[in-house]
Write a protein that holds these residues in place. Structure first.
Motif, short mmCIF file in Angstrom:
data_model
loop_
_atom_site.label_atom_id
_atom_site.label_comp_id
_atom_site.label_asym_id
_atom_site.label_seq_id
_atom_site.Cartn_x
_atom_site.Cartn_y
_atom_site.Cartn_z
N LEU A 483 0.84 -1.21 0.00
CA LEU A 483 0.00 0.00 0.00
C LEU A 483 0.87 1.25 0.00
N TYR A 484 1.99 1.19 0.72
CA TYR A 484 2.94 2.30 0.73
C TYR A 484 3.54 2.51 -0.66
N ARG A 485 3.94 1.43 -1.31
CA ARG A 485 4.52 1.54 -2.64
C ARG A 485 3.50 2.02 -3.66
N ASP A 486 2.25 1.58 -3.52
CA ASP A 486 1.19 2.07 -4.41
C ASP A 486 1.03 3.58 -4.27
N ALA A 487 0.99 4.04 -3.01
CA ALA A 487 0.81 5.48 -2.77
C ALA A 487 2.04 6.27 -3.22
N PHE A 488 3.22 5.73 -2.99
CA PHE A 488 4.47 6.40 -3.35
C PHE A 488 4.58 6.62 -4.86
N HIS A 489 4.13 5.62 -5.65
CA HIS A 489 4.27 5.71 -7.11
C HIS A 489 2.99 6.17 -7.80
N SER A 490 2.01 6.58 -7.03
CA SER A 490 0.76 7.06 -7.60
C SER A 490 0.96 8.39 -8.32
N ASP A 491 0.23 8.58 -9.41
CA ASP A 491 0.32 9.85 -10.14
C ASP A 491 -0.19 11.01 -9.29
N GLU A 492 -1.17 10.70 -8.44
CA GLU A 492 -1.71 11.73 -7.55
C GLU A 492 -1.09 11.54 -6.17
N LYS A 493 -0.03 12.24 -5.92
CA LYS A 493 0.71 12.09 -4.67
C LYS A 493 -0.14 12.58 -3.49
N ASN A 494 -0.29 11.71 -2.50
CA ASN A 494 -0.99 12.08 -1.27
C ASN A 494 0.00 11.81 -0.13
N GLU A 495 0.70 12.85 0.29
CA GLU A 495 1.79 12.69 1.24
C GLU A 495 1.34 12.09 2.57
N SER A 496 0.16 12.50 3.04
CA SER A 496 -0.31 11.95 4.32
C SER A 496 -0.58 10.45 4.20
N GLU A 497 -1.13 10.02 3.07
CA GLU A 497 -1.38 8.60 2.85
C GLU A 497 -0.07 7.83 2.75
N ILE A 498 0.90 8.42 2.05
CA ILE A 498 2.21 7.78 1.92
C ILE A 498 2.84 7.55 3.28
N LYS A 582 3.91 -7.13 -11.93
CA LYS A 582 4.11 -5.70 -11.70
C LYS A 582 4.74 -5.44 -10.33
N ILE A 583 4.27 -6.13 -9.30
CA ILE A 583 4.82 -5.84 -7.97
C ILE A 583 6.22 -6.42 -7.80
N LEU A 584 6.64 -7.30 -8.74
CA LEU A 584 8.01 -7.81 -8.72
C LEU A 584 8.98 -6.94 -9.51
N SER A 585 8.47 -5.87 -10.08
CA SER A 585 9.33 -4.96 -10.85
C SER A 585 10.25 -4.17 -9.92
N ARG A 588 9.28 -0.70 -8.42
CA ARG A 588 8.45 -0.50 -7.23
C ARG A 588 9.26 -0.03 -6.02
N LEU A 589 10.60 -0.08 -6.12
CA LEU A 589 11.41 0.31 -4.97
C LEU A 589 11.22 1.80 -4.67
N THR A 590 11.41 2.15 -3.40
CA THR A 590 11.16 3.54 -2.97
C THR A 590 12.43 4.24 -2.48
N ALA A 591 13.56 3.55 -2.53
CA ALA A 591 14.81 4.16 -2.07
C ALA A 591 15.40 5.06 -3.17
N SER A 592 16.47 5.74 -2.84
CA SER A 592 17.15 6.58 -3.82
C SER A 592 17.79 5.69 -4.89
N GLU A 593 18.15 6.28 -6.00
CA GLU A 593 18.75 5.51 -7.11
C GLU A 593 20.03 4.82 -6.66
#
Length: 733
Positions: A483-498, A582-585, A588-593
């Protein structure tokens, strides 16, 4: 069960007082048995409290056994230590009580003429109660957290075998006296084996999977039992469980006859056994019906359970005489399930759990067409439908059978249908059934990628069951991570949800190792808890090294990894499988490059990801792509997985997946990569041997954290290959 009155009327013509007195005793015994069976049946109708209340009113060995079944069901469904301890005490008392009743029955005995009309000698019903108690004791002891208790359980297992062996030999002797064909004689079995082998070719089946005990002579009391128990000192195809499994009631039996000397009993109008109706005249005595169904259930369960033990441990057990046989065990359970009593219900429950549970995580199995032709190891959809229908009719108020129905739907890839049934099946009177129901719903939610439901259901597991809170918190954390990764990569960023999902995922993951180690198996930590502890330690070390939040340094989707370990891909349809890709891509990672690059270079991350992707690709029918992914893993250095906190299951899992690919090419011609195969039989044999070689490598693998889980798949595959080679007349190596 057969009518008590009808049976007693058959004995009513005896005029002497001794016979009348004996008839009264028999009537009392049968009445006690029937009352106990009615009470025990209430367990399977979701009324364990009512069952206990009724059973407490009786004092027979049958009532004591019923009470033991109550506490046993609670213990194996809930894995709660206090209930297991209570079960051990009750089972010991029940065994002692049955021993006294057995000795009394043997001493009193019956007239020789009447004994001729009974399948089993006096006291056999109490011998069965003893064996039941011993088997339940063994199961509870193995689940207990003490190695000492497990050793005691092994001793009880041995005693149960001896008892069951004697009962079956009594049945064999009765059939011989009555002139009924049962294929019990060594001559018939040997001739049948030779004839069958001749029909299949010159290959031989040297799979000695009989459950034999090589033992010193042991004295037994009672005039109707042998004075000495003679261990099976040689590889004998006439083992008792094989004799039981080869019985048949059908007058047009297809069992082969000796080619050179036809049996004088070939045209017998009745035969006994596997295809029998419980209403057969052979079991007109309710006690005999109870004994026959109970022996079939106990021995079948014993053979089946022993056949699922990991190869390393099973080799150790075989030294002291414990050897299972999956195929025979399943046949005997099907036989017992035909009886409308607690034995039949338990046998049906074991069959459903075996096929939907154990085989639910296996891949190398006979096809559905093989099942229609009678292959025991295949998933029998039609027979399951009929079995569930019978059990639902017998026990209409039971949530347990509704749960099993949902499992069947899941196996048939109707996960959403299964979830709907499970949602409406929550309110069981038995907390253990409610826990099973909720755990299955949690897994199914994971397979369809419903992460909120997955999280909530696994957290509820903590409230319903105390087996492995560490695993429950961990998988709930996996849901929050997605759910965190979905919110992080969502086109509509919702910081509180993230931030909300990130915080919850962090809390759940960190909670998991703090509650690990409270449950143990054979005095060792639970494998999945070891896995969770190692995984979290790896992430903690990585987060510290890379100065990054724990949730952000996680690499391969742990939800996808859990799905692979539970073989959820087997239950998924194409949309769910595509979502898994898709979730194995790596995207989906959220760390820095910079951090992502370091994560991707870790060898166990690469291996785990490619094994999971290969399973998904194979399930989508892309075998070539799956093989390419696995080749990448197989090329990796085995020693690199031995470093601290590395996920060491990926490499043996890749070998197993290669075996699955070979089997799929055998079973699914449309997916074969090669079009010019030459002789089809030679090609099939080559692919089968390829499958076997991969399985052999995994079976001989050194210990790793999840070896028991992978081994269950390997064992099922080996049994399937053994069956397949036998069917084709190929030599079994």
């Amino acid at each position: 069960m057969n009518s008590i009155g009808a049976w007693l009327r058959g004995s009513g013509s005896k005029s002497n007082s001794a016979s009348t007195s004996q008839a009264d005793l028999q009537a009392q015994e049968i009445a006690a048995l029937e009352d106990a069976l009615i009470g025990t049946a209430m367990i399977m109708n979701d009324d364990i409290e009512g069952a206990e209340e009724r059973l407490r009113k009786g004092d027979s060995s049958f009532h004591h056994l019923g009470m033991c079944v109550c506490v046993f069901m609670r213990s194996i469904l809930g894995f709660e230590k206090s209930i297991m301890a209570e079960a051990v005490t009750r089972l010991t008392d029940c065994e002692n009580n049955a021993w006294n009743e057995m000795k009394k029955a043997q001493k009193e005995g019956r007239s020789a003429s009447e004994a001729e009309d009974r399948v089993y000698p006096p006291g056999s019903e109490y011998s069965l109660v003893m064996a039941d108690s011993q088997l339940m004791f063994a199961v509870v002891s193995v689940l207990h957290e003490s190695l000492t208790e497990a050793i005691k359980g092994a001793y009880k297992l041995r005693k149960a075998f001896i008892t069951l062996d004697e009962i079956m030999q009594s049945e064999a002797a009765y059939l011989k006296r009555k002139g009924l064909r049962s294929d019990f004689s060594k001559e018939n079995i040997s001739s049948s084996s030779s004839s069958t082998s001749g029909q299949r070719g010159n290959g031989s089946d040297d799979t000695d999977t009989d459950l034999d005990f090589v033992d010193a002579d042991e004295a037994h009391s009672g005039a109707q039992t042998p004075l000495n128990y003679e261990g099976h000192l040689i590889k004998d195809s006439n083992s008792p469980e094989k004799r039981m499994s080869q019985l048949s009631l059908k007058s047009d039996s297809t069992l082969p006859q000796p080619a050179d000397k036809p049996s004088a009993l070939a045209n017998s109008s009745s035969q006994i056994g596997l295809e029998s109706s419980p209403d057969s005249d052979v079991f007109k005595n309710p006690v005999d019906a109870f004994v026959h169904s109970g022996v079939s259930m106990c021995f079948g369960a014993l053979l089946l359970i022993l056949s699922t033990i990991p190869p390393t441990f099973s080799r150790l057990l075989s030294i002291i005489g414990f050897r299972g046989d999956r195929e025979r065990g399943v046949r005997m359970l099907w036989q017992s399930s035909r009886f409308d009593n607690i034995n039949g219900a338990v046998a049906g429950f074991m069959l459903l759990n075996y096929y939907n549970g154990l085989l639910g995580i296996a891949d190398i199995l006979p096809s559905e067409e093989d099942a229609k032709r009678g292959a025991v190891l295949a998933y029998p959809r039609a027979k399951f439908k009929e079995l569930l229908s019978r059990m639902r009719a017998r026990y209409p108020d039971s949530k347990l059978w509704v749960f099993e129905e949902a499992q069947v739907l899941g196996y048939n890839k109707d996960l959403r249908g299964a979830i709907e049934i499970l949602k409406n099946n929550k309110d069981s009177k038995m907390r253990q059934v409610a826990a099973l129901n909720n755990f299955e719903m949690a897994l199914d939610s994971m397979y369809i990628h419903d992460y909120p439901a997955m999280r909530d259901n696994f957290i509820r597991c903590v409230e319903l069951n105390d087996w492995s809170h560490s695993l429950y918190y961990y998988i709930a954390g996996c849901a929050e991570l997605e759910l965190y990764r979905d919110a992080f990569h969502s086109d509509e960023k919702n910081e509180s949800e993230i931030q909300l999902h990130k915080k919850k995922a962090n809390e759940l993951f960190r909670k998991a190792p703090t509650v690990a180690g409270k449950k143990r198996f054979l005095a060792r930590p639970l494998p999945f808890e070891q896995f969770v502890t190692r995984k979290l330690q790896k992430w903690e070390d990585r987060a510290k090294e890379l100065d990054t939040d724990l949730v952000d340094i996680i690499g391969v989707s742990p939800a996808a990894e859990m799905t692979y370990l539970w073989n959820g891909t087997k239950k998924m349809l194409a949309p769910e499988l595509q979502k898994s890709e898709k979730i194995l891509s790596w995207g989906r990672l959220t760390a820095s490059e910079e951090v992502q690059k370091k994560i991707k270079t870790e060898i166990d991350e690469q291996a785990t990801r490619d094994v999971c992707r290969a399973a998904v690709s194979r399930s989508l029918g892309r075998l070539g792509e799956a093989r390419e992914l696995l080749d990448n893993v197989l090329a990796m250095d085995k020693m690199a997985f031995k470093r601290a906190n590395r996920d060491d299951y990926a490499l043996p899992a890749a070998h197993y997946e290669m075996a699955v690919l070979a089997w799929w090419e055998v079973q699914k011609p449309e997916l074969r990569e090669t079009t010019e195969k030459g002789d089809d039989d030679d090609w099939l044999r080559e692919k089968t041997e390829e499958c076997q070689s991969w399985l052999d490598k995994v079976a001989k693998w050194e210990a790793f954290v999840l070896d028991a889980r992978i081994s269950m798949r390997v064992l099922a595959g080996m049994d399937t290959l053994r069956w397949y080679k036998r069917e084709h007349g190929w030599t079994v190596a």
